[in-house]
Write an enzyme that holds these catalytic residues in place. Sequence first.
Site, PDB file in Angstrom:
ATOM      1  N   GLU A 188      -6.471  -8.425   0.343  1.00 49.79           N
ATOM      2  CA  GLU A 188      -6.912  -8.496   1.734  1.00 49.79           C
ATOM      3  C   GLU A 188      -8.410  -8.229   1.804  1.00 49.79           C
ATOM      4  OE1 GLU A 188      -4.702  -5.904   4.317  1.00 49.79           O
ATOM      5  OE2 GLU A 188      -2.778  -6.399   3.384  1.00 49.79           O
TER       6      GLU A 188
ATOM      7  N   GLU B  96       0.820  -1.207   0.000  1.00 47.59           N
ATOM      8  CA  GLU B  96       0.000   0.000   0.000  1.00 47.59           C
ATOM      9  C   GLU B  96       0.863   1.271   0.000  1.00 47.59           C
ATOM     10  OE1 GLU B  96      -2.548  -0.625   3.412  1.00 47.59           O
ATOM     11  OE2 GLU B  96      -3.954  -1.800   2.220  1.00 47.59           O
TER      12      GLU B  96
END
Length: 505
Positions: free
Chosen positions: A282, A134
């Site tokens: 995720e 990220e």
Amino acid sequence: MKVPEGISMKRVKVPAALIGVLWVFLLAIGKNVCLAEPLGVNWGDISRQPLPPGIVVKMLRDNNITRVKLFDADYETLKALVGTNIEVMVAAPNDMLKKLATSERAARDWVSANVTRYMFRGGVNIKYVAVGNEPFLIAYNGSYQNVTYPALVNIQKALEDAGHAGQVFATVPFNADVLCGPSVDCSVPSGGVFRPDIADLMVSITSALNRTGAPFSLNIYPFLSLALSPDFPIDYAFFGDFTLTDSATNAIYSNVFDASFDTLVSALTKAGFPDMHIIIGEIGWPTDGNKFANIQYAEKFNNQVMTHLASKKGTPLRPNREFDVYLFGLLDENLKSVDPGAFERHWGVFYYDGNPKYALDLSGQGSADVWPKPAVGVDYLEPRWCIVNPSAIVDADVLTKNVDYACQRTDCSALQEGGSCNALDTYIKASYAFNNYYQFNYQDKYACDFEGLATITSSDPSPGVRQCRFQIGLSYQPVTASSVRIQAESSAIVVLVLFVSSLLL
């Protein structure tokens, strides 16, 4: 073979063309049978007493989990995966991106040490390399914007030079905040675009992924929308009765998962990559530390995800497609940062010790009362707990000071507002904090004193309220410490809820 009476057998010559048709038919059947993407899980180990990798790997195999996503390339973990054929995603953390971006040699050395080293016959089945995690979070203020793309390119080249092209693929796990942005209308999925300030960079990265056949990886968290946005409809976080109609496509969305997925599909299509493979890196639901984080909701959500995957319905923009999903996460991690919220330490389908929290049909067939299989051979400390001494004369200020001391050095997330132990009285809360400190310190008798306020007991003091449990520690001393995600988590939360909340009316 014995032929029954009255039946004659003749050798029949089948035309070659017909044989070809039959082979095509059989291959098509085989392809359809094998299309289903096996379930993946995220395996993090930011814990005081993490389970040994060998025990975790056996638990994965016992539950028929064939894909695992890691947040580093830890030697002990990868050694335990040798010979299992479990498909693995290893990772180069964000703090390595600058080095990997500025040095092709550093990238080659990393690939040699963390990929090639394990790629012998019967070794580790490494399929992906995650370059960062990220990295374009808004809260990072652009810290990794100039290094992520060149790091990806250097890792790709290192993989190719090492002979892993077409076998190991480098990707970048992104948070959903790479989409849309405050100045962009993403109220419906068809409006999906890459965030304007990084749009050109995202196209470059996506092009690099596409060149090697690597997937685009995105993390989706409906829980965060519900937990952090009071007006968010709860049915939309799950797979409920709430619906959103996209007038541009006439598509109807009944859940945030599909809407988020199709927002990315729209962004990729506008960028020139309409058919790019997507990984959901995720997705999950925590079980403690927030009023919406509980076992009941987690069981409901994750079973709905499994059923949705097994249905093979896809999404409105990609109907009748398989999803490629990694559940988050495998085990609770009691050293993760709680800056985003106390729930951060409770994402596991399993408790810290490898015991399952709730029924979850990992096959996705929706079977009731199917529980994941627990870890086997876990080595606990003695059945002893540290509690407030009922004979002690307790001064409120001294008690508060000692509870604060314990909680600053251990995991008190269940005591926070919305947590499973939050409603208990002051003394039981203090006992919870004291016991966690005692277990964190491997039941050292000096870790159960607290200025004479505490004592050791052999009777389980767990109050039986909701899921509040006074744990017994594990005897394992961590071999390595994975701190890859500690820095990133707090910033991921707020930006994601802003994005997902925009997928409403």
